[in-house]
Design a protein around this motif. Sequence first.
Motif, short mmCIF file in Angstrom:
data_model
loop_
_atom_site.label_atom_id
_atom_site.label_comp_id
_atom_site.label_asym_id
_atom_site.label_seq_id
_atom_site.Cartn_x
_atom_site.Cartn_y
_atom_site.Cartn_z
N PHE A 18 0.83 -1.19 0.00
CA PHE A 18 0.00 0.00 0.00
C PHE A 18 0.87 1.26 0.00
N THR A 19 1.98 1.18 0.76
CA THR A 19 2.85 2.36 0.89
C THR A 19 3.42 2.75 -0.47
N LYS A 20 3.97 1.78 -1.19
CA LYS A 20 4.56 2.07 -2.50
C LYS A 20 3.51 2.52 -3.51
N ALA A 21 2.34 1.85 -3.49
CA ALA A 21 1.27 2.23 -4.41
C ALA A 21 0.78 3.65 -4.14
N ALA A 22 0.68 3.99 -2.86
CA ALA A 22 0.23 5.33 -2.49
C ALA A 22 1.23 6.38 -2.97
N GLU A 23 2.53 6.10 -2.87
CA GLU A 23 3.53 7.04 -3.32
C GLU A 23 3.44 7.25 -4.83
N VAL A 24 3.30 6.17 -5.59
CA VAL A 24 3.23 6.27 -7.05
C VAL A 24 1.99 7.04 -7.51
N MET A 25 0.86 6.79 -6.84
CA MET A 25 -0.40 7.38 -7.28
C MET A 25 -0.71 8.71 -6.63
N GLY A 26 0.13 9.13 -5.69
CA GLY A 26 -0.06 10.44 -5.07
C GLY A 26 -1.10 10.46 -3.97
N TYR A 27 -1.36 9.32 -3.35
CA TYR A 27 -2.29 9.25 -2.23
C TYR A 27 -1.52 9.08 -0.93
N THR A 28 -2.19 9.30 0.18
CA THR A 28 -1.64 8.89 1.47
C THR A 28 -1.93 7.41 1.64
N GLN A 29 -1.15 6.76 2.52
CA GLN A 29 -1.40 5.33 2.73
C GLN A 29 -2.78 5.10 3.30
N SER A 30 -3.19 5.95 4.23
CA SER A 30 -4.51 5.79 4.83
C SER A 30 -5.60 6.03 3.79
N GLY A 31 -5.35 6.97 2.89
CA GLY A 31 -6.34 7.24 1.84
C GLY A 31 -6.50 6.07 0.90
N LEU A 32 -5.38 5.45 0.52
CA LEU A 32 -5.45 4.28 -0.36
C LEU A 32 -6.11 3.11 0.34
N THR A 33 -5.78 2.92 1.63
CA THR A 33 -6.41 1.84 2.40
C THR A 33 -7.92 2.04 2.45
N HIS A 34 -8.35 3.29 2.64
CA HIS A 34 -9.78 3.59 2.67
C HIS A 34 -10.43 3.25 1.32
N MET A 35 -9.73 3.53 0.21
CA MET A 35 -10.26 3.22 -1.12
C MET A 35 -10.44 1.72 -1.28
N MET A 36 -9.48 0.93 -0.82
CA MET A 36 -9.57 -0.54 -0.96
C MET A 36 -10.71 -1.10 -0.11
N ASN A 37 -10.87 -0.57 1.10
CA ASN A 37 -11.98 -1.01 1.94
C ASN A 37 -13.31 -0.68 1.28
N SER A 38 -13.40 0.50 0.67
CA SER A 38 -14.63 0.91 0.00
C SER A 38 -14.91 0.01 -1.20
N LEU A 39 -13.85 -0.35 -1.95
CA LEU A 39 -14.01 -1.22 -3.12
C LEU A 39 -14.51 -2.60 -2.70
N GLU A 40 -13.96 -3.13 -1.65
CA GLU A 40 -14.37 -4.46 -1.19
C GLU A 40 -15.82 -4.44 -0.71
N ARG A 41 -16.25 -3.34 -0.12
CA ARG A 41 -17.67 -3.24 0.26
C ARG A 41 -18.56 -3.24 -0.98
N GLU A 42 -18.09 -2.57 -2.02
CA GLU A 42 -18.90 -2.50 -3.26
C GLU A 42 -19.05 -3.86 -3.92
N VAL A 43 -17.94 -4.63 -4.00
CA VAL A 43 -18.03 -5.93 -4.68
C VAL A 43 -18.63 -7.01 -3.79
N GLY A 44 -18.56 -6.81 -2.47
CA GLY A 44 -19.20 -7.76 -1.56
C GLY A 44 -18.32 -8.89 -1.10
#
Length: 295
Positions: A18-44
Amino acid sequence: MESKKLEALLMAVDLGSFTKAAEVMGYTQSGLTHMMNSLEREVGFTLLERGRGGVRLTKDGERVAPAIREFLQANARLDSTIAQVASSRSEVIRVSAFASMAMHWLPSIIRRFREERPDVDVDIRMADHIRSPYELLAQGKMDVIFVSHQEEESGYEWIHLRDDTMYAVLPKDYPIDGRTGYPLSEFDGRDFIMPAQGFDKDIMRIFNRVGVKPHILPTAVDDPTVISMVEHGLGVSMMTELTLRGRGDGVLLVPVEPKSARELGMAVRAGEGRQASLQQFLECAQTVLAELEPK
């Protein structure tokens, strides 16, 4: 489902963190983690396994990952195609025209051209003086102008379209005595209302050729007002057939003798390579005009 979340998912998996992905995409680690949690809720269901060794896809995640990659690739192709289409529509043909030509000819020409080249726009500017289109053409601000031929202008290639016959514009009660023509000599000394200011050169060229000197009233009005003034007995005038088209109900229109006309056509800059779309526009204009007004 937002494509950004799917992109972040694959980035995290490809980089294993998550840390490396957040750096590449310009997000904070917590922000990217929040996005993944939100995605998993959407797909179920859970897509990622998180641990000290980083992140990796779950079995369910592995099943959907190929489809996610295909979706993102298709989305990228769509964005690219849209950008290409938008870029191709940036081509514009810039046109200046006398009002009469713009009114009676250009709508049909542009409609046909749009059918042939929907990727090219046509920008029209109405001429407010007989010389202004030539000046704009010389300055490179216009690609083609629809005008009357002016021999004193230079630096352009002329494409003849039509001769526009001159008519005497007379009050309804003018004593024409059954004549089918109006001698130019009869304008001599008569109160004359000059059409739109700046467009008198074609008329004065005819008067000077035959040595006629009408009494030109000091007016600066548009063509409909000239016709109205003639209708109310304030003088006579001379206009072309194209200018008068659809406007002559309140006045008497008689072709002048000897027969006189202004030469109408298109002018483009001389000595330059011509873009394909402009050449196609010129050819389209000639074809459409031949259909509208056969010689």
